[in-house]
Enzyme design. Sequence first.
Site, short mmCIF file in Angstrom:
data_model
loop_
_atom_site.label_atom_id
_atom_site.label_comp_id
_atom_site.label_asym_id
_atom_site.label_seq_id
_atom_site.Cartn_x
_atom_site.Cartn_y
_atom_site.Cartn_z
N GLU A 1 0.83 -1.21 0.00
CA GLU A 1 0.00 0.00 0.00
C GLU A 1 0.87 1.27 0.00
OE1 GLU A 1 -4.05 -0.42 1.83
OE2 GLU A 1 -3.19 0.91 3.30
N HIS B 1 6.87 -27.25 -1.29
CA HIS B 1 6.16 -28.31 -2.01
C HIS B 1 5.00 -27.72 -2.81
CE1 HIS B 1 8.34 -31.36 0.40
NE2 HIS B 1 8.35 -30.38 1.29
N LYS C 1 -14.35 1.60 -3.99
CA LYS C 1 -15.39 2.08 -3.07
C LYS C 1 -16.39 2.97 -3.80
CE LYS C 1 -12.48 2.10 1.10
NZ LYS C 1 -11.85 2.95 2.12
#
Lengths: 428, 428
Positions: free
Chosen positions: A283, A304, A417
């Site tokens: 961020e 793995h 948003k």
Amino acid sequence: MIKFRNDYLKSFITEAEIAAIQPEITTAHNTLHNRTGPGNDFTGWLDLPKGMEAQLERIAQVGQRIAGLCDTLIVIGVGGSYLGARAALEFIRGKNYNAFAEGTPTVHFVGTDLCPDTIVDLLNLCRDKSVCLCVVSKSGGTTEPAVAFRIFRQFMEEKYGAAATERIYTITDEKNGSLRALTTQRGYTSFVIPGDVGGRFSVLSPVGLLPLAAAGVDIKAIIGGAQAAKADFADASIQNNDCYRYAAARNILYRRGLTTEIMAFYDPSLAMFAEWWKQLFGESEGKGGQGIFPASVCFTTDLHSLGQYVQDGKRNLFETVLSVTQPFTDIAVPHEGGGDGLDFLSGKSLHHINTTAMEATAEAHVGGGVPNIILEVGKRDAYHLGYAAYFFQLACGVSAYTLGVNPFDQPGVEEYKKAMFRLLGKPE
Amino acid sequence: MIKFRNDYLKSFITEAEIAAIQPEITTAHNTLHNRTGPGNDFTGWLDLPKGMEAQLERIAQVGQRIAGLCDTLIVIGVGGSYLGARAALEFIRGKNYNAFAEGTPTVHFVGTDLCPDTIVDLLNLCRDKSVCLCVVSKSGGTTEPAVAFRIFRQFMEEKYGAAATERIYTITDEKNGSLRALTTQRGYTSFVIPGDVGGRFSVLSPVGLLPLAAAGVDIKAIIGGAQAAKADFADASIQNNDCYRYAAARNILYRRGLTTEIMAFYDPSLAMFAEWWKQLFGESEGKGGQGIFPASVCFTTDLHSLGQYVQDGKRNLFETVLSVTQPFTDIAVPHEGGGDGLDFLSGKSLHHINTTAMEATAEAHVGGGVPNIILEVGKRDAYHLGYAAYFFQLACGVSAYTLGVNPFDQPGVEEYKKAMFRLLGKPE
């Protein structure tokens, strides 16, 4: 203490390259500490280690009160209002804290997403429990925690009536926002998120400290660790500053086209700390078409899984290994003549085997062309959590300024948003 | 069913580009199905949906026996011997399965790492429980599960004496390896990992199915879903094949320099499915200096973390969104005149809000220059898990052949093991 180990990096970065970037690191250091750069009104975290001292007693007391009132603490928050506390709790107490909590409440995080199951499951889990809420939101208006708080506020009021008030704690802005207004109106006990501290830099404020205090963590030790880190990294010279050595190395690697940084750790209880780190760096740096993409792997598990890619895939990545030198617990491989092919490990401690796997993996990945930065942390305890939090926050500020971006804004977070509120018909 | 949605992708990829890659996809399809490509001795998974039918009854019966014997099932395995079962369990039953398991055992995975805490915590958790073990390892020689099995074998023999034998179940190679030898010697009930099925392609074999059967999952529905997927994607034409549309799109994007693929999901119970997907694609494609780096994010949680980077950071990534159209549970935002600014959401279902967040995020990220592939899965149930597993395995085989690599080997995984065994003094 955090020690920067150079041994799996020196074949990729010369000391001359480190020296060459020193002027940029010095500039970034000065910009940050003199508060002359973009976003400088959000650099209050630099002073939190000292600044929190006066509040520690009250936070610890309220934490104890919460622990005495309930067996189940629900922390409502998202992003920086959630990751720091959860990362610290698992770092200090282990990822299975809730399975073994005795004398302190189990801690559940909600308001972190919009999936109905998260809420429904937690409501079911809490029916027969003694519950407190800790609500963390600067504004109170962020959708995920606001929805969760409305639902759990109703739950608490149905369960406890007027006594719900003394079971609800808020951490929010000093004056503004709907959560401050609700706090005043209902009379909740409350702490302040400092106005000059952004979410992802808030773990050393009440945002991180109150839930930790309720879980019985020694928050003075956390702040002590942060103070030590602040003192250890006060000098801008990379030679004397392992924090800036980290900031310098990742910028040098990024400029070479290594655009993904993988945080690797060998203790699953660091998984949430890596998530906190991903927010902190992603961020802060991921803007304007730039930035290192932060990923994480839990080794040896993911050897793995993603191990093949790291060893032999596209060469645009480097690894930062967070290695804890002292074990939290330990156990030896038992002796047995069972023909399982493991006799060469009989009697060896698992921590030793795990540490050996770490060294072997760094060696192998370096052989595959992946630079490895090893950051050694002494122990998984409160002191080192505080130290590590400050270390990475400081590295992030200096690193982002070196990259040339404002470390303290997040303009891109608003985009979805806006679209969401439009689609949901939110009034202007 | 899985539906490939083109609406957030079409501004990045034209139908002409899709058509242009058709010959390569057709070649990859033929190479895979005619078993003429590199690694073709590991394509047994193609036939598992049909091939497992004969074994389903026995697996279901043994699963029931386990459920009747114990309240706590410990599954020992790592990588492909672990991720499929865990991913499927959380996909079908939810990530909080253990908190709500009733009538079926809780399921704990171990042998996944070398951290002492993992073993110590689980030993403590099991002291007063009624326990069964399910040990999954093709060779028996992989360090993590072999160490865990030695410790828990001792635990079981101390706790149950000779009766430990009927509480230990193994899934391993038909003839070779130390786990097969131990199985024969001690008389454990056992299932076979087919020799032509690699770990990351084994979830539809006993490796995935036995633990799921013990947890009460309808394994016939899983295989039914896989059979449906196999039938749905038999035609190599991209026009009629959403699985190949996915394989084609990601190769087109990769060739443009979008070298990181982020799997995004809006339901935390898909987190382990995304981990399974990361192994599947990372280990199959990440070789020879090539491959798409697979990452994952849990939205909306990580919109408050990596969201900034995805919106506005370095433009070398694309997103694949796994969206579940029918909710598992649901809950409405309650009405309240509380002044929390949320009244526009009162009465709305959380699933609706979550789905709206998904659409809004795709719109925003496309606006930020990030192609979004939406894969819609009908429901989180056994049938769709089987369908999705086959969908991604098939997409992976075709995608990797299109990329020009052998999808079925993992040569890079040996490197760290060699270094580790040397450092630990393993005899040749």
